[in-house]
Design a protein around this motif. Structure first.
Motif, PDB file in Angstrom:
ATOM      1  N   LEU A 221       0.829  -1.207   0.000  1.00 12.66           N
ATOM      2  CA  LEU A 221       0.000   0.000   0.000  1.00 12.66           C
ATOM      3  C   LEU A 221       0.865   1.259   0.000  1.00 12.66           C
ATOM      4  CD1 LEU A 221      -2.696  -1.184   2.556  1.00 12.66           C
ATOM      5  CD2 LEU A 221      -3.112  -0.603   0.160  1.00 12.66           C
TER       6      LEU A 221
ATOM      7  N   ARG B 261       2.138   2.264  -3.315  1.00  3.42           N
ATOM      8  CA  ARG B 261       1.163   2.909  -4.202  1.00  3.42           C
ATOM      9  C   ARG B 261       1.229   4.427  -4.109  1.00  3.42           C
ATOM     10  NH1 ARG B 261      -4.483  -0.156  -4.848  1.00  3.42           N
ATOM     11  NH2 ARG B 261      -3.666  -2.202  -5.306  1.00  3.42           N
ATOM     12  N   ILE B 262       1.529   4.919  -2.937  1.00  2.00           N
ATOM     13  CA  ILE B 262       1.478   6.379  -2.773  1.00  2.00           C
ATOM     14  C   ILE B 262       2.871   6.961  -2.534  1.00  2.00           C
ATOM     15  CG2 ILE B 262      -0.874   6.333  -1.877  1.00  2.00           C
ATOM     16  CD1 ILE B 262       0.396   6.739   0.920  1.00  2.00           C
TER      17      ILE B 262
ATOM     18  N   ALA C 149       4.144  10.430  -3.806  1.00  2.00           N
ATOM     19  CA  ALA C 149       3.037  10.966  -4.601  1.00  2.00           C
ATOM     20  C   ALA C 149       2.473  12.200  -3.918  1.00  2.00           C
ATOM     21  CB  ALA C 149       1.934   9.924  -4.729  1.00  2.00           C
TER      22      ALA C 149
ATOM     23  N   PRO D 248      -0.172  15.780  -4.977  1.00  2.00           N
ATOM     24  CA  PRO D 248      -0.919  16.444  -6.041  1.00  2.00           C
ATOM     25  C   PRO D 248      -0.066  17.503  -6.730  1.00  2.00           C
ATOM     26  CG  PRO D 248      -1.729  17.105  -3.889  1.00  2.00           C
ATOM     27  CD  PRO D 248      -0.765  16.004  -3.658  1.00  2.00           C
TER      28      PRO D 248
ATOM     29  N   ALA E 255      -3.044  21.885  -9.027  1.00  3.33           N
ATOM     30  CA  ALA E 255      -4.308  21.393  -8.469  1.00  3.33           C
ATOM     31  C   ALA E 255      -5.069  22.502  -7.748  1.00  3.33           C
ATOM     32  CB  ALA E 255      -4.029  20.232  -7.522  1.00  3.33           C
ATOM     33  N   TRP E 256      -4.334  23.292  -6.963  1.00  8.65           N
ATOM     34  CA  TRP E 256      -5.004  24.346  -6.189  1.00  8.65           C
ATOM     35  C   TRP E 256      -5.649  25.377  -7.114  1.00  8.65           C
ATOM     36  CZ3 TRP E 256      -7.753  25.982  -2.585  1.00  8.65           C
ATOM     37  CH2 TRP E 256      -7.873  27.344  -2.287  1.00  8.65           C
TER      38      TRP E 256
ATOM     39  N   ALA F 124      -6.792  24.930 -10.114  1.00  2.01           N
ATOM     40  CA  ALA F 124      -7.992  24.349 -10.731  1.00  2.01           C
ATOM     41  C   ALA F 124      -9.140  24.281  -9.739  1.00  2.01           C
ATOM     42  CB  ALA F 124      -7.655  22.949 -11.246  1.00  2.01           C
ATOM     43  N   ILE F 125      -8.810  23.945  -8.509  1.00  2.25           N
ATOM     44  CA  ILE F 125      -9.869  23.857  -7.482  1.00  2.25           C
ATOM     45  C   ILE F 125     -10.480  25.226  -7.240  1.00  2.25           C
ATOM     46  CG2 ILE F 125     -10.246  23.441  -5.012  1.00  2.25           C
ATOM     47  CD1 ILE F 125      -8.146  21.163  -5.272  1.00  2.25           C
TER      48      ILE F 125
ATOM     49  N   ARG G 227     -12.734  26.264 -10.101  1.00  3.64           N
ATOM     50  CA  ARG G 227     -14.000  25.522 -10.124  1.00  3.64           C
ATOM     51  C   ARG G 227     -14.890  25.895  -8.949  1.00  3.64           C
ATOM     52  NH1 ARG G 227     -12.851  19.328 -10.583  1.00  3.64           N
ATOM     53  NH2 ARG G 227     -15.092  19.322 -10.257  1.00  3.64           N
TER      54      ARG G 227
ATOM     55  N   PHE H  17      -7.122  23.307   2.232  1.00  5.46           N
ATOM     56  CA  PHE H  17      -6.647  22.392   1.176  1.00  5.46           C
ATOM     57  C   PHE H  17      -5.254  21.859   1.500  1.00  5.46           C
ATOM     58  CE2 PHE H  17      -4.114  22.103  -2.796  1.00  5.46           C
ATOM     59  CZ  PHE H  17      -4.733  20.995  -3.353  1.00  5.46           C
TER      60      PHE H  17
ATOM     61  N   LYS I 254      -4.803  17.878   1.880  1.00  6.12           N
ATOM     62  CA  LYS I 254      -4.625  17.347   0.518  1.00  6.12           C
ATOM     63  C   LYS I 254      -3.879  16.017   0.506  1.00  6.12           C
ATOM     64  CE  LYS I 254      -0.401  19.947  -0.513  1.00  6.12           C
ATOM     65  NZ  LYS I 254       0.190  21.039  -1.296  1.00  6.12           N
ATOM     66  N   ARG I 255      -2.915  15.846   1.412  1.00  9.11           N
ATOM     67  CA  ARG I 255      -2.113  14.610   1.367  1.00  9.11           C
ATOM     68  C   ARG I 255      -2.921  13.361   1.691  1.00  9.11           C
ATOM     69  NH1 ARG I 255       2.835  14.097   0.109  1.00  9.11           N
ATOM     70  NH2 ARG I 255       4.151  15.931  -0.154  1.00  9.11           N
TER      71      ARG I 255
ATOM     72  N   TYR J 224      -5.388  12.760  -1.144  1.00  5.54           N
ATOM     73  CA  TYR J 224      -4.745  12.302  -2.380  1.00  5.54           C
ATOM     74  C   TYR J 224      -4.227  10.868  -2.217  1.00  5.54           C
ATOM     75  CZ  TYR J 224      -1.694  12.354  -6.479  1.00  5.54           C
ATOM     76  OH  TYR J 224      -1.100  12.069  -7.680  1.00  5.54           O
ATOM     77  N   ALA J 225      -3.710  10.559  -1.023  1.00  5.24           N
ATOM     78  CA  ALA J 225      -3.204   9.198  -0.773  1.00  5.24           C
ATOM     79  C   ALA J 225      -4.326   8.174  -0.903  1.00  5.24           C
ATOM     80  CB  ALA J 225      -2.582   9.132   0.617  1.00  5.24           C
TER      81      ALA J 225
ATOM     82  N   LEU K 284      -5.240   7.870  -4.594  1.00  2.00           N
ATOM     83  CA  LEU K 284      -4.219   7.160  -5.375  1.00  2.00           C
ATOM     84  C   LEU K 284      -4.167   5.676  -5.007  1.00  2.00           C
ATOM     85  CD1 LEU K 284      -2.050   7.704  -7.508  1.00  2.00           C
ATOM     86  CD2 LEU K 284      -0.417   8.078  -5.658  1.00  2.00           C
ATOM     87  N   ALA K 285      -4.362   5.387  -3.727  1.00  2.28           N
ATOM     88  CA  ALA K 285      -4.336   3.980  -3.307  1.00  2.28           C
ATOM     89  C   ALA K 285      -5.481   3.206  -3.937  1.00  2.28           C
ATOM     90  CB  ALA K 285      -4.422   3.890  -1.787  1.00  2.28           C
TER      91      ALA K 285
ATOM     92  N   ARG L 131      -4.903   3.981  -8.256  1.00  2.00           N
ATOM     93  CA  ARG L 131      -3.559   3.669  -8.780  1.00  2.00           C
ATOM     94  C   ARG L 131      -3.273   4.453 -10.068  1.00  2.00           C
ATOM     95  NH1 ARG L 131      -2.134  -2.562  -8.711  1.00  2.00           N
ATOM     96  NH2 ARG L 131      -0.056  -1.678  -8.854  1.00  2.00           N
TER      97      ARG L 131
ATOM     98  N   GLU M 239      -5.891  12.873  -8.946  1.00  2.00           N
ATOM     99  CA  GLU M 239      -5.925  14.340  -8.852  1.00  2.00           C
ATOM    100  C   GLU M 239      -7.318  14.874  -9.209  1.00  2.00           C
ATOM    101  OE1 GLU M 239      -2.330  16.227  -9.561  1.00  2.00           O
ATOM    102  OE2 GLU M 239      -3.222  18.026 -10.422  1.00  2.00           O
TER     103      GLU M 239
ATOM    104  N   LEU N 168      -9.285  14.420  -6.174  1.00  2.86           N
ATOM    105  CA  LEU N 168      -8.884  15.431  -5.184  1.00  2.86           C
ATOM    106  C   LEU N 168      -9.580  16.767  -5.474  1.00  2.86           C
ATOM    107  CD1 LEU N 168      -6.493  16.098  -2.965  1.00  2.86           C
ATOM    108  CD2 LEU N 168      -5.493  17.239  -4.924  1.00  2.86           C
ATOM    109  N   GLN N 169      -9.574  17.153  -6.713  1.00  2.00           N
ATOM    110  CA  GLN N 169     -10.219  18.423  -7.073  1.00  2.00           C
ATOM    111  C   GLN N 169     -11.712  18.377  -6.789  1.00  2.00           C
ATOM    112  OE1 GLN N 169      -9.405  19.743 -11.054  1.00  2.00           O
ATOM    113  NE2 GLN N 169      -7.192  19.470 -10.855  1.00  2.00           N
ATOM    114  N   ASP N 170     -12.337  17.297  -7.215  1.00  2.00           N
ATOM    115  CA  ASP N 170     -13.784  17.174  -6.987  1.00  2.00           C
ATOM    116  C   ASP N 170     -14.109  17.233  -5.496  1.00  2.00           C
ATOM    117  OD1 ASP N 170     -14.113  16.948  -9.648  1.00  2.00           O
ATOM    118  OD2 ASP N 170     -14.592  14.813  -9.672  1.00  2.00           O
TER     119      ASP N 170
ATOM    120  N   PHE O 159     -12.442  18.643  -2.993  1.00  2.00           N
ATOM    121  CA  PHE O 159     -12.296  19.956  -2.350  1.00  2.00           C
ATOM    122  C   PHE O 159     -13.284  20.980  -2.911  1.00  2.00           C
ATOM    123  CE2 PHE O 159      -8.437  18.101  -0.724  1.00  2.00           C
ATOM    124  CZ  PHE O 159      -8.401  18.608   0.555  1.00  2.00           C
TER     125      PHE O 159
END
Lengths: 247, 199
Positions: free
Chosen positions: A54, A57-58, A61, A63, A67-68, A70-71, A74, B27, B31-32, B35-36, B39-40, B43, B49, B52-54, B56
């Motif tokens: 697990l 996977r991250i 990683a 964002p 991203a900020w 775009a948020i 929106r 945010f 965010k971490r 996002y984790a 992503l988990a 994948r 991302e 994540l946007q949706d 927030f």
């Protein structure tokens, strides 16, 4: 306890870290059973591998920096879609819905009121079919009047038939005889009584007394004491009319 | 990030009053973990991302309904999980059949020595096993084993009780266990004895 069951419980305890004073028998078993140690050890290794999988996977990683932006864009844009429309106009829609509901309810009430008849009577009034009586204890009660059922056998009403003319048609004569026969000839032939021609041959006046209608399937009333036989049925038939059993 | 972590002073109240700086702080704080989780489950960094946007944007739009007295993280995680599964089911990127996994492993076993070593391949088997888990079990595994939430916290996020969460974890581990070949069911770091079994 069987080893398999202990092993299952040990796995459960180890997975969620729920060892306590009540786990002593399980721990004793674990100290002596190599298979259970292997199973629990494998489970722990599996969890370690799972955590690693697990985490992979991250790994590293995050964002993106965009991203900020775009948020923010929106979030500040006006909402679109049916849910946003409903959210904006919720008040107006609710008011219209209330009005429509009220109108519908009034209409329904009107329909029910015009199509429903409710008779309100005083409890002491009774009804045409009942009478209000007072019992010995002073209580009032309603009693339905008992209507005597007339016994047709006892109350024979004399009927006078006036024949305008003797039917010349054999079929008509047969039908007349069939309608007037009260006692069909089950065991004995029908009684045929011809009216004597009067001074006026066109009309025959006679008096008939009708008894209860009997047929082959209707047994003769055993209570009947023969009073009904005193008045013999009278048939008015043409002399030449064929006589037969009416069916 | 633990669920009980204290938020900056009046962060939610300031965000509720329309303060965009507070929203940015919000945010950056969350965010971490969000996002984790994304992503988990997915994948896919791009998909994660988007989620994540949706998440927030939704949080900003319903900010009046957020409780300033409680951490918004369980709610954010719940929204993230729901968004992930709705997108994943649309794209159908997950769910590899179990039979193909086992076939690959059986073939692989014949070519390898019996000595068990902790290998890259075991991790990949587990990755595919996690992907093939039912969504509820997958969520339980991610919340409990990846984020390290307690059973109660994971149950709160997954909107179930603690017993249900335990049961989901139990069945997830059981499912992962049967994906591993018999020879690899040995604790890591111990000498392996080969058990010949026919399945």
């Amino acid at each position: 306890m069987r080893c398999r069951k202990i092993c299952r419980e040990l796995l459960w305890l180890a997975r969620f870290g729920e060892f306590g004073p009540s786990s002593a028998p399980h721990l004793d078993h674990l100290a002596h059973c190599g298979n259970c140690r292997e199973e629990v050890g494998f489970d722990r290794a599996l969890v370690q591998q799972l955590r690693r999988s697990l985490a992979e996977r991250i790994e590293n990683a995050a964002p993106s920096a965009a991203a900020w932006g775009a948020i923010l864009e929106r979030a500040q844009a006006p909402e679109r879609g049916i849910s946003a429309f409903l959210h904006r106009h919720a008040g107006a829609l609710a008011a219209r819905l209330r009005l429509a509901t009220a109108i519908t309810a009034m209409g329904l009430a009107g329909i029910i009121a015009t199509s429903t008849h409710v008779a309100i009577t005083h409890p002491d009034a009774g009804s045409a079919e009942t009478e209000v009586l007072t019992s010995g204890a002073g209580e009032q009660f309603e009693r339905q009047a008992l209507l005597p059922r007339s016994r047709v056998a006892d109350e024979r009403i004399p009927v006078a038939y006036v024949a305008t003319a003797v039917p010349s048609d054999p079929e008509t004569a047969f039908l007349v005889s069939a309608s007037l026969v009260s006692t069909p000839s089950v065991t004995e032939p029908s009684t045929l009584i011809l009216a004597e021609p009067d001074t006026e041959p066109s009309t025959i006046r006679s008096t008939l007394s009708l008894g209860p209608t009997q047929s082959r399937s209707t047994p003769i009333d055993p209570v009947d004491d023969g009073r009904s036989a005193s008045v013999a049925p009278i048939l008015i038939l043409d002399e030449e009319a064929p006589v037969g059993e009416p069916f | 990030m633990p669920l009980e972590a204290r938020l900056p002073e009046n962060l939610v109240e300031r965000m509720q009053s329309g303060d965009l700086d507070a929203f940015e702080e919000f945010f950056n704080t969350f965010k971490r973990p969000v996002y984790a989780t994304a992503l988990a489950i997915t994948r896919d960094p791009f998909l994660a991302e988007e989620v994540l946007q949706d998440c927030f944007v939704k949080a900003y739009r319903v900010r009046e309904r957020l409780d300033p007295e409680r951490s918004p993280l369980p709610w954010l995680q719940r929204v993230t999980i729901n968004l992930c599964y709705s997108r994943v089911s649309r794209r159908k990127t997950l769910a590899e059949p179990i039979t193909s996994l086992i076939t690959n492993l059986v073939v692989d076993l014949a070519a390898r020595p019996d000595q068990v070593v902790e290998s890259r391949e075991v991790l990949e088997v587990l990755q595919r096993g996690i992907d093939a888990l039912p969504p509820k079990q997958q969520t339980a595994v991610i919340l409990y084993y990846l984020h390290g939430y307690s059973l109660a916290q994971a149950a709160e996020i997954a909107v179930c009780n603690v017993g249900t969460m335990k049961s989901r974890l139990h069945y997830a581990l059981k499912a992962l266990r049967v994906r591993l070949p018999v020879e690899r069911r040995v604790p890591v770091g111990t000498a392996a004895t080969v058990r010949v079994t026919t399945r």
